[in-house]
Enzyme design. Structure first.
Site, PDB file in Angstrom:
ATOM      1  N   SER A  45     -72.936 -58.391  59.527  1.00 30.21           N
ATOM      2  CA  SER A  45     -71.844 -59.223  60.013  1.00 30.21           C
ATOM      3  C   SER A  45     -72.490 -60.406  60.712  1.00 30.21           C
ATOM      4  O   SER A  45     -73.289 -60.225  61.627  1.00 30.21           O
ATOM      5  CB  SER A  45     -70.971 -58.419  60.983  1.00 30.21           C
ATOM      6  N   GLU A  46     -72.171 -61.635  60.248  1.00 33.23           N
ATOM      7  CA  GLU A  46     -72.989 -62.786  60.658  1.00 33.23           C
ATOM      8  C   GLU A  46     -72.815 -63.166  62.136  1.00 33.23           C
ATOM      9  O   GLU A  46     -73.542 -64.008  62.638  1.00 33.23           O
ATOM     10  CB  GLU A  46     -72.746 -63.995  59.743  1.00 33.23           C
ATOM     11  N   ASN A  47     -71.856 -62.556  62.816  1.00 28.61           N
ATOM     12  CA  ASN A  47     -71.766 -62.799  64.262  1.00 28.61           C
ATOM     13  C   ASN A  47     -72.816 -62.000  65.038  1.00 28.61           C
ATOM     14  O   ASN A  47     -72.863 -62.086  66.267  1.00 28.61           O
ATOM     15  CB  ASN A  47     -70.359 -62.513  64.779  1.00 28.61           C
ATOM     16  N   SER A  87     -79.336 -64.107  63.362  1.00 27.91           N
ATOM     17  CA  SER A  87     -78.472 -63.693  62.257  1.00 27.91           C
ATOM     18  C   SER A  87     -78.615 -64.639  61.061  1.00 27.91           C
ATOM     19  O   SER A  87     -78.734 -64.204  59.911  1.00 27.91           O
ATOM     20  CB  SER A  87     -77.014 -63.668  62.733  1.00 27.91           C
TER      21      SER A  87
END
Lengths: 208, 233
Positions: A45-47, A87
């Site tokens: 999850s890119e967060n 990330s």
């Protein structure tokens, strides 16, 4: 014709054991429900998270634990957290094997538009431009045509691009197409759809 | 030097000026410096440029500074959840510079690390690349993006010790460390200030060298998109 869940199930068959994968918002999120038996993938999850778990049980939501769609989620035994720069370092650095994401338009050369309708919708690209530029393989899951029946698989995109020549495979409600030199190649036709129907719904060049 | 301040207004004292550039941590409403944002609203500082992944929602987070018209320009990757933002943007009252999310994160990181620019493949062939220097490396095209050095960084951490060493919690870390490092001055709000020596030095996420002022307070920590599953019978 495939429905949302059947498209997600078909996209799930793209996953390979050991892969790190990023799933976009919408139908791509559903792919997490269709990871094949014996295939172990780690969802990014890119967060700032690897090893994304399922939605929490009611009453167990944690405001500090969300996915890129801002939904509350849970962690897994292998979960790792990191900041946004880290990330996108792993995304840009090609460490993520595949991204599955939605599209407004895809062109026969692999151009992707999924972030902006000029003068209308201003939301932003989020992490989509980084993902399509950085990951190993880009699979798009989308409806083949608009509500008005116009093809969304085009000779050239009309909307502002998210990435140029980035799409490897399209999974639509009508079937599966690969972006190959010279155009699009039919890989598979959805149940109840004929190849002629798939061709008719595709504006982009289909090569044999 | 004492880094702990009694309240958010005191922690921002002397740092705010009209037309300044502020970098803010947070992703959606997760890990946003909600107390410092409210204090900037109360201070009334105007013509702000804010580098933040999102712009909050109507009435909460950075959305509050939009309501009060304190923001001149946003540098963001996604602003979809904010009707007032859309209204001000479409009517030309608010400037918006869209940055791809990873480019924004790296611009903040680079700015804080003394790197004025970097090349990335993100956005090549899109509107993001227009007007930017292109350069080929090993047969692939990249564009030049610049580092961001902010006049002020506002961030939210879970715990701080009095020296400013920070620990974040789960996905509330997000943009907070890169935003913190990009600031000429960094003010952090935390849920808890712990005694010196109680944080394991091996588990500190951001060392205190980047942190100038600390304030502790109660956080609402609003959930934007509460999603759950049913317990199976």
């Amino acid at each position: 014709m495939w429905d949302r869940n059947q498209m997600a199930e078909r996209a799930g068959r793209e996953l390979q054991d050991g892969w790190y994968v990023n799933l976009g918002i919408g139908i791509p999120t559903l792919v997490a429900n269709y990871i094949p038996e014996g295939v172990n993938v780690t969802l990014q999850s890119e967060n700032g998270m690897l090893g994304m778990g399922p939605f929490p049980f009611e009453g167990e939501e944690d405001p500090d634990l969300i996915n890129a769609g801002k939904q509350t989620i849970t962690e897994l035994p292998q979960t790792a957290y990191f900041d946004s720069a880290q990330s996108f370092a792993m995304i840009r650095g090609g460490k993520i094997a595949m991204a599955i994401l939605g599209a407004m338009e895809v062109a026969e050369n692999g151009d992707l538009a999924n972030w902006m309708i000029p003068g209308k919708l201003v939301k932003g690209m989020g992490g989509a431009m980084d993902l399509v530029a950085g990951v190993g393989r880009v699979v798009v899951v989308m409806d083949h045509t608009s509500k008005h029946g116009e093809s969304k698989v085009l000779k050239a995109c009309t909307l502002p691009l998210t990435g140029k020549g980035v799409v490897d495979r399209i999974i639509s409600n009508l079937g599966v197409l690969d972006v190959v030199p010279g155009g699009l190649k039919i890989v598979e036709v959805a149940e109840g759809v004929t190849e002629a129907e798939l061709r008719a719904a595709t504006e982009g060049t289909i090569v044999d | 030097m004492k880094k702990i301040y009694p309240n958010p207004a005191a922690a921002l004292e002397g740092l705010l000026f009209d037309g300044m550039l502020i970098a803010s941590g947070g992703f959606g409403l997760c890990g946003i410096p909600e107390l410092l944002i409210a204090a900037i609203r109360d201070a009334g500082t105007k013509d702000l440029t804010i580098a933040s992944n999102n712009a909050g929602v109507d009435g909460f987070g950075l959305g509050q500074l939009l309501t009060t018209r304190q923001v001149k320009k946003m540098i963001s990757s996604y602003v979809g959840e904010n009707a007032e933002f859309m209204r001000q943007y479409l009517s030309g009252e608010l400037e918006l510079e869209f940055n791809p999310q990873g480019t924004l994160a790296e611009r903040l990181r680079a700015g804080g690390a003394g790197i004025p620019g970097f090349y990335t493949a993100t956005g090549v062939g899109t509107v993001i690349a227009e007007g930017k220097e292109h350069h080929d490396f090993n047969g692939k095209t990249y564009i030049l993006e610049t580092g961001i050095v902010a006049d002020l960084a506002i961030v939210k951490a879970w715990k701080a010790d009095p020296s400013g060493n920070l620990v974040f919690r789960k996905t509330a870390r997000n943009f907070n460390p890169p935003a913190a490092t990009s600031g000429k001055v960094c003010v952090v709000e935390v849920e808890e200030i712990v005694p010196l020596g109680s944080l394991d030095p091996d588990t500190i996420h951001l060392p205190g060298i980047y942190v100038h002022r600390i304030v502790q307070g109660q956080h609402e920590k609003r959930i934007e998109n509460r999603t759950t599953r049913k317990k199976e019978a």
